[in-house]
Write a protein that holds these residues in place. Structure first.
Motif, short mmCIF file in Angstrom:
data_model
loop_
_atom_site.label_atom_id
_atom_site.label_comp_id
_atom_site.label_asym_id
_atom_site.label_seq_id
_atom_site.Cartn_x
_atom_site.Cartn_y
_atom_site.Cartn_z
N SER A 90 0.83 -1.20 0.00
CA SER A 90 0.00 0.00 0.00
C SER A 90 0.86 1.26 0.00
N ILE A 91 2.01 1.20 0.68
CA ILE A 91 2.94 2.33 0.65
C ILE A 91 3.47 2.54 -0.76
N ALA A 92 3.78 1.43 -1.42
CA ALA A 92 4.28 1.52 -2.80
C ALA A 92 3.23 2.09 -3.73
N MET A 93 1.96 1.72 -3.50
CA MET A 93 0.87 2.26 -4.33
C MET A 93 0.74 3.76 -4.15
N VAL A 94 0.86 4.22 -2.91
CA VAL A 94 0.80 5.66 -2.65
C VAL A 94 1.96 6.36 -3.35
N ALA A 95 3.14 5.75 -3.28
CA ALA A 95 4.31 6.34 -3.94
C ALA A 95 4.11 6.40 -5.44
N GLU A 96 3.53 5.34 -6.01
CA GLU A 96 3.25 5.32 -7.46
C GLU A 96 2.29 6.44 -7.84
N GLN A 97 1.24 6.62 -7.05
CA GLN A 97 0.26 7.68 -7.33
C GLN A 97 0.93 9.06 -7.25
N ALA A 98 1.83 9.21 -6.28
CA ALA A 98 2.54 10.49 -6.15
C ALA A 98 3.44 10.74 -7.36
N ARG A 99 4.13 9.68 -7.81
CA ARG A 99 4.99 9.83 -9.00
C ARG A 99 4.16 10.17 -10.23
N HIS A 100 2.99 9.55 -10.34
CA HIS A 100 2.11 9.81 -11.47
C HIS A 100 1.64 11.27 -11.45
N ARG A 101 1.27 11.74 -10.27
CA ARG A 101 0.79 13.12 -10.13
C ARG A 101 1.91 14.11 -10.44
N ASP A 102 3.10 13.85 -9.91
CA ASP A 102 4.23 14.75 -10.15
C ASP A 102 4.61 14.77 -11.62
N ALA A 103 4.60 13.60 -12.26
CA ALA A 103 4.96 13.52 -13.67
C ALA A 103 3.94 14.26 -14.53
N THR A 104 2.67 14.12 -14.21
CA THR A 104 1.63 14.81 -14.97
C THR A 104 1.79 16.32 -14.85
N GLN A 105 2.10 16.79 -13.64
CA GLN A 105 2.29 18.23 -13.42
C GLN A 105 3.52 18.74 -14.17
N LYS A 106 4.62 18.00 -14.10
CA LYS A 106 5.85 18.44 -14.77
C LYS A 106 5.67 18.43 -16.29
N MET A 107 4.99 17.41 -16.81
CA MET A 107 4.74 17.34 -18.24
C MET A 107 3.94 18.55 -18.70
N ALA A 108 2.91 18.90 -17.94
CA ALA A 108 2.08 20.05 -18.30
C ALA A 108 2.89 21.34 -18.29
N GLU A 109 3.78 21.49 -17.31
CA GLU A 109 4.61 22.69 -17.23
C GLU A 109 5.58 22.79 -18.41
N LEU A 110 6.16 21.65 -18.80
CA LEU A 110 7.12 21.64 -19.90
C LEU A 110 6.47 21.97 -21.24
N LEU A 111 5.24 21.50 -21.44
CA LEU A 111 4.60 21.65 -22.74
C LEU A 111 3.74 22.91 -22.86
N LYS A 112 3.41 23.52 -21.76
CA LYS A 112 2.52 24.69 -21.78
C LYS A 112 2.99 25.80 -22.72
N PRO A 113 4.29 26.13 -22.75
CA PRO A 113 4.71 27.23 -23.64
C PRO A 113 4.52 26.94 -25.13
N HIS A 114 4.30 25.66 -25.49
CA HIS A 114 4.24 25.29 -26.90
C HIS A 114 2.82 24.97 -27.39
N LEU A 115 1.85 25.01 -26.49
CA LEU A 115 0.50 24.58 -26.85
C LEU A 115 -0.12 25.44 -27.94
N ALA A 116 0.21 26.73 -27.94
CA ALA A 116 -0.40 27.62 -28.93
C ALA A 116 0.24 27.50 -30.30
N GLN A 117 1.44 26.92 -30.36
CA GLN A 117 2.19 26.88 -31.62
C GLN A 117 2.12 25.53 -32.33
N GLN A 118 1.93 24.46 -31.58
CA GLN A 118 2.01 23.13 -32.15
C GLN A 118 0.77 22.30 -31.80
#
Length: 331
Positions: free
Chosen positions: A64-92
C-alpha cells in the motif's frame, strides 16, 4: 501514397524521461513536427508499484505504501509534463499522457493506440555507451518496436527545421534492411528540401580487391586455367562498384516525381573499407542530420550483441538515428 510522415492526421509519439535533458528532446521533436506538420503526443511511463508479498508495517503494508508512492509519482509527472509543454501549446498540435508501466511498453502501447507513424525517444551518448544494467528504453524500442524509431542523443537540441537537411540511408543490401531507403525517402519527402544520400560500404578496400585479382591471375597462370572471365586488377574495383550500384538501384521504391516535387536531391554512393571508419568519415565530411538504418543486425538477445554501426553512429558520433523495421523479420 507516401504520406506516412506528413500532416496533422499523422502522429509522432515521443517518449519523455522528464530528466534534466528532456527539454532538448522536446525542442528536437518540435522542430521535426514543424518540418513535417505531424501532431505530437508526449508520453511518460511511471513504473508500477512492487508486486512483492506484503510486509506489515503498522497499519499499512509495504504494497500500500508503494501504491501511494506510485500515485505520487504519477501526479508529479503529470504536473511536470504540463509545465514543460505549456509554452508550446499555442504553436504546435500536441498532447500528452502519463501511463503506468515500463517506459518502452507504455511508449509502444501509446503509439499503437494512436496509430502513430513514428516513435521518438532520447538516449544519453556517454552513460549508455555500455548498458550494464540491461536495456535502456531507446535500445529496447530500436530492437523490438514495429514502427520506425527515431533516437536522438539528448545532450543538445537538434534543429530539424533548418533550411536544408542531409539524410543518409545506410544500406547493407540485405533483405532485412530493405526498409531503410524507402523510409528515408518518404521522410525526406515529408520534410522537403533534403539531400538524401543512399550509401553502401563494401568491407573490402580497393587495394584488397586488386590484390585478390592479382592472386587469382597468378593461380590461373600457374594451373594453366583458361576461364572465359578473368579478374582484371585495373578494373575490378570499378566493376564491383557498378555491380553494387545496380543492386542499390533496385531498392528504389519512391518515384523520382515524388522526390522532385518535394525538393529532395538523391544520390547513391559505394565506398570501400572498414564500416565504422567510413561512417565516421561520412559524418565528418557531410554532417548528416539523420542516418536511417534497417532493423537487420541491430540487436540479437540470444546471443546478446549490439549492431555496431547504428550504435556507433548515435552514441559515439552523436547523430540522430532512425531504425526502420522490416516487418517480416520482427521477433
Amino acid at each position: 501514397m507516401f504520406e506516412r510522415f506528413r500532416g496533422k492526421e499523422r502522429t509522432t509519439v515521443v517518449g519523455l524521461k522528464l530528466d534534466a535533458n528532456c527539454q532538448h528532446l522536446i525542442d528536437s521533436s518540435l522542430s521535426l513536427a514543424a518540418r513535417t506538420g505531424m501532431a505530437l503526443k508526449f508520453t511518460h511511463g511511471v513504473l508500477p508499484w512492487s508486486s512483492a508479498p506484503p510486509i506489515y508495517a503498522g497499519e499499512q503494508t509495504s504494497q500500500s505504501i508503494a501504491m501511494v508512492a506510485e500515485q505520487a509519482r504519477h501526479r508529479d509527472a503529470t504536473q511536470k509534463m504540463a509545465e514543460l509543454l505549456k509554452p508550446h501549446l499555442a504553436q504546435q498540435e500536441l498532447s500528452s499522457s502519463v501511463l503506468v508501466g515500463r517506459p518502452a511498453e507504455t511508449v509502444t502501447s501509446e503509439a499503437l493506440a494512436s496509430q502513430s507513424s513514428l516513435i521518438v525517444c532520447g538516449v544519453k551518448p556517454v552513460s549508455h555507451r555500455f548498458v550494464p544494467q540491461g536495456w535502456s528504453t531507446a535500445l529496447e524500442l530500436m530492437a523490438e518496436a514495429s514502427l520506425p524509431v527515431l533516437v536522438i542523443p539528448d545532450h543538445k537540441a537538434y534543429d530539424l527545421a533548418k533550411d536544408r537537411l542531409t539524410v543518409v540511408a545506410w544500406d547493407d543490401l540485405t533483405e532485412a534492411a530493405a526498409e531503410a531507403l524507402p523510409t528515408a525517402a518518404e521522410l525526406a519527402g515529408a520534410m522537403k528540401n533534403v539531400d538524401l544520400r543512399h550509401v553502401h560500404v563494401h568491407k573490402e578496400t580497393k587495394e584488397e580487391l586488386e590484390a585478390f585479382a592479382d592472386t587469382m591471375a597468378s593461380l590461373m597462370a600457374s594451373h594453366r586455367l583458361d576461364l572465359e572471365y578473368r579478374l582484371n586488377k585495373e578494373t575490378i574495383a570499378a566493376e564491383t562498384e557498378q555491380a553494387i550500384l545496380k543492386q542499390m538501384q533496385r531498392r528504389r521504391e519512391v518515384p523520382d516525381s515524388f522526390l522532385k516535387v518535394n525538393q529532395v536531391s538523391f544520390t547513391q554512393k559505394v565506398v570501400f573499407g572498414d564500416v565504422l571508419e567510413q561512417m565516421s568519415q561520412l559524418v565528418k565530411e557531410h554532417k548528416p542530420d539523420l542516418v536511417v538504418f534497417g532493423r537487420h543486425h541491430f540487436f540479437h538477445r540470444h546471443p546478446f550483441s549490439f549492431g555496431k554501426v547504428p550504435f556507433h553512429t548515435m552514441l559515439n558520433l552523436e547523430v540522430p538515428v532512425l531504425v526502420a523495421p522490416h516487418l517480416a523479420h520482427l521477433g
